[in-house]
Design a protein around this motif. Sequence first.
Motif, short mmCIF file in Angstrom:
data_model
loop_
_atom_site.label_atom_id
_atom_site.label_comp_id
_atom_site.label_asym_id
_atom_site.label_seq_id
_atom_site.Cartn_x
_atom_site.Cartn_y
_atom_site.Cartn_z
N GLU A 34 0.83 -1.21 0.00
CA GLU A 34 0.00 0.00 0.00
C GLU A 34 0.86 1.26 0.00
O GLU A 34 0.58 2.22 -0.73
N LEU A 35 1.91 1.26 0.80
CA LEU A 35 2.81 2.41 0.86
C LEU A 35 3.47 2.63 -0.50
O LEU A 35 3.59 3.77 -0.97
N ASN A 36 3.91 1.56 -1.13
CA ASN A 36 4.58 1.69 -2.43
C ASN A 36 3.66 2.29 -3.48
O ASN A 36 4.07 3.16 -4.26
N ARG A 37 2.40 1.86 -3.52
CA ARG A 37 1.46 2.44 -4.49
C ARG A 37 1.25 3.92 -4.23
O ARG A 37 1.19 4.73 -5.16
N SER A 38 1.14 4.30 -2.96
CA SER A 38 0.94 5.70 -2.61
C SER A 38 2.16 6.55 -2.97
O SER A 38 2.03 7.65 -3.51
N GLU A 66 2.37 12.75 4.05
CA GLU A 66 2.91 13.31 2.80
C GLU A 66 4.40 13.60 2.92
O GLU A 66 5.17 13.38 1.98
N LEU A 67 4.82 14.13 4.08
CA LEU A 67 6.25 14.39 4.26
C LEU A 67 7.03 13.09 4.23
O LEU A 67 8.08 13.00 3.56
N TYR A 68 6.54 12.07 4.92
CA TYR A 68 7.21 10.77 4.92
C TYR A 68 7.32 10.22 3.50
O TYR A 68 8.38 9.76 3.08
N GLU A 69 6.22 10.26 2.76
CA GLU A 69 6.23 9.68 1.41
C GLU A 69 7.10 10.47 0.45
O GLU A 69 7.64 9.91 -0.51
N TRP A 130 2.41 23.21 -4.17
CA TRP A 130 1.46 22.13 -3.90
C TRP A 130 1.03 22.16 -2.44
O TRP A 130 1.85 22.29 -1.53
N LEU A 131 -0.27 21.96 -2.25
CA LEU A 131 -0.87 21.96 -0.92
C LEU A 131 -1.34 20.55 -0.59
O LEU A 131 -2.08 19.93 -1.37
N THR A 132 -0.92 20.03 0.57
CA THR A 132 -1.26 18.63 0.89
C THR A 132 -2.67 18.47 1.44
O THR A 132 -3.20 17.36 1.46
N ASP A 133 -3.28 19.57 1.90
CA ASP A 133 -4.63 19.48 2.47
C ASP A 133 -5.46 20.68 2.03
O ASP A 133 -4.97 21.79 1.90
N GLY A 134 -6.74 20.45 1.78
CA GLY A 134 -7.64 21.53 1.41
C GLY A 134 -7.35 22.11 0.04
O GLY A 134 -6.56 21.57 -0.74
N GLU A 135 -8.01 23.23 -0.24
CA GLU A 135 -7.83 23.92 -1.53
C GLU A 135 -7.71 25.41 -1.28
O GLU A 135 -8.44 25.98 -0.48
N TRP A 139 -2.74 27.59 -5.43
CA TRP A 139 -2.06 26.39 -4.95
C TRP A 139 -2.64 25.17 -5.64
O TRP A 139 -3.85 25.05 -5.78
N GLN A 140 -1.74 24.27 -6.05
CA GLN A 140 -2.17 23.01 -6.63
C GLN A 140 -2.57 22.05 -5.50
O GLN A 140 -1.88 21.96 -4.49
N SER A 141 -3.68 21.34 -5.68
CA SER A 141 -4.13 20.38 -4.68
C SER A 141 -3.39 19.06 -4.89
O SER A 141 -3.61 18.37 -5.89
N TYR A 142 -2.52 18.71 -3.92
CA TYR A 142 -1.80 17.46 -4.07
C TYR A 142 -2.75 16.26 -4.02
O TYR A 142 -2.54 15.26 -4.70
N ALA A 143 -3.81 16.36 -3.24
CA ALA A 143 -4.76 15.24 -3.14
C ALA A 143 -5.31 14.91 -4.52
O ALA A 143 -5.39 13.74 -4.91
N ALA A 144 -5.68 15.95 -5.28
CA ALA A 144 -6.22 15.73 -6.63
C ALA A 144 -5.13 15.22 -7.57
O ALA A 144 -5.36 14.30 -8.37
#
Length: 509
Positions: A34-38, A66-69, A130-135, A139-144
């Motif tokens: 799972e970690l590898n896919r993420s 996100e920081l870890y990955e 890039w923003l890891t949370d929210g919009e 800023w580009q949404s990293y989630a998207a």
Amino acid sequence: MYPLTINHWLTQHAQFRPNHLAFVFDDTRLTFAELNRSVNRMANALRAVGIGKGDKVATVLPNSRELYEAFWAVAKLGAVLVPMSPMVRGRGLINLLNDADSGLVLTDSAHASFLDEVRNELIIPATNYWLTDGEQSNWQSYAALGEAASPEEPPTLDLSGDDLYNIMYSSGTTGLPKGIMHSHFVRSMYGTLFANAYRIRPESVIMHSGSIVFNGAMLTFMPAMFIGCTYVLMKEFSVQPVLQTLASEGVTHTILVPTQIASCLRYPEFTISKMPAIEYILSVGAPLLSEQKEELIRRFPNTFYELYGLTEGFMTVLDKTVSAEKTGSVGRPIWFSEMKIVDDEGLELPTGEVGEIIGRAPFLTSGYYKKPALTADALRNGWLYTGDLGYIDNDGYLFLAGRKKDLIISGGVNVYPKDIEEIIIRHPSVAEVAVFGVPHPDWGETPVAAVRLVAEVSIRELKDWTNQHIEARYQKISAMMLLDEFPKNVAGKVLKNELQERYSAMRKW
């Protein structure tokens, strides 16, 4: 020759140990598969905006998934990670991000406004915020971006061990921060040599509660991935959550800085009987005073390690098998490393004499980013000049005397602050102490102590008690300063220069 790089570590674990628990953060629990896919999604999202080999990816993030990955996504691309302290603001952000030639920055909504304030002075392309949370606008949404990216492996790169992997900025206690470069080979050495030194196995469970943007975190961060064990990341250090996690997750290995150890020791449940899985507690970041070290060893027999080292790459380790016997020491060099004590001319000093610690090891930095003069001063003929003072005993163990710049010269005699700190911390009312030098009209300098108390005692009484227990006249402190909280950098180190400034300001009142 097979390249000693770290880009394939996660991929191999995902292939051969896919169902083993790899990463824990809050409610997130990921297997290696799972970690590898993420991580692949992050790597492919970065690749889609042009990040490739040698490009700098900066993070301004607290501990997070996100920081870890990002550490492992950047490795797969051959890019260069620049993990920055989320405490940096204003001109500091401008200086660091531009100095590192950052091509992209990853942050969260809590820190985006600080970057927005300086965005016009940054070299980062407009689309690479890039923003890891929210919009937020601009800023580009990293989630998207991550959700849209492929979970498959990015194309394999031709990487060598000499390729740059990260730039870690110093904490800035000695002037402007410097970008310390580490190659894939250096991080491979961290993974292999420290896994060996700390007896880390695939079945180990490592917990880290400090910020992983600091190099000290890499002492278990890299071995955890190299070996393929479980890594538990805390948002931040807080005593009760840390104690609960140590017990509930069956943690075997953890790193704590001395101030964190002192905080934990105030809780009676911080003991091996409540945390029976513990095999390793490492003190790192600053010298642990002997009284605290002895108490920790009493509570956790045969588990205490201490490390002395610099982000630049020379380290010594005090192993758990000798920590009770060599309580005042910070250990000896590990495999393939060498150490000397030298005088101001660079000549080696005999056993027992205090001088500057220099060392060489396979995990030395290649230098400071874009600072050849500073690199040449620190690295001379393959040896790192640490700026720290110490001596070696007859068994080859290192004992610290303090920073060269913190040395107090009183009446022509060298006074080492650590010697005095070791005495003051023994007083039952003292929770924390730092000794520093101030100008004196007759002696040149004189020692002053700053203290934080846990029980009531007058400063006069504490000063008299201290000087009664100090044998050498030149070590006697001339004044004491009472503080509710010590000034520290984000790595937990006491800022003695600020203590000196506070004392000088008090004297002017």
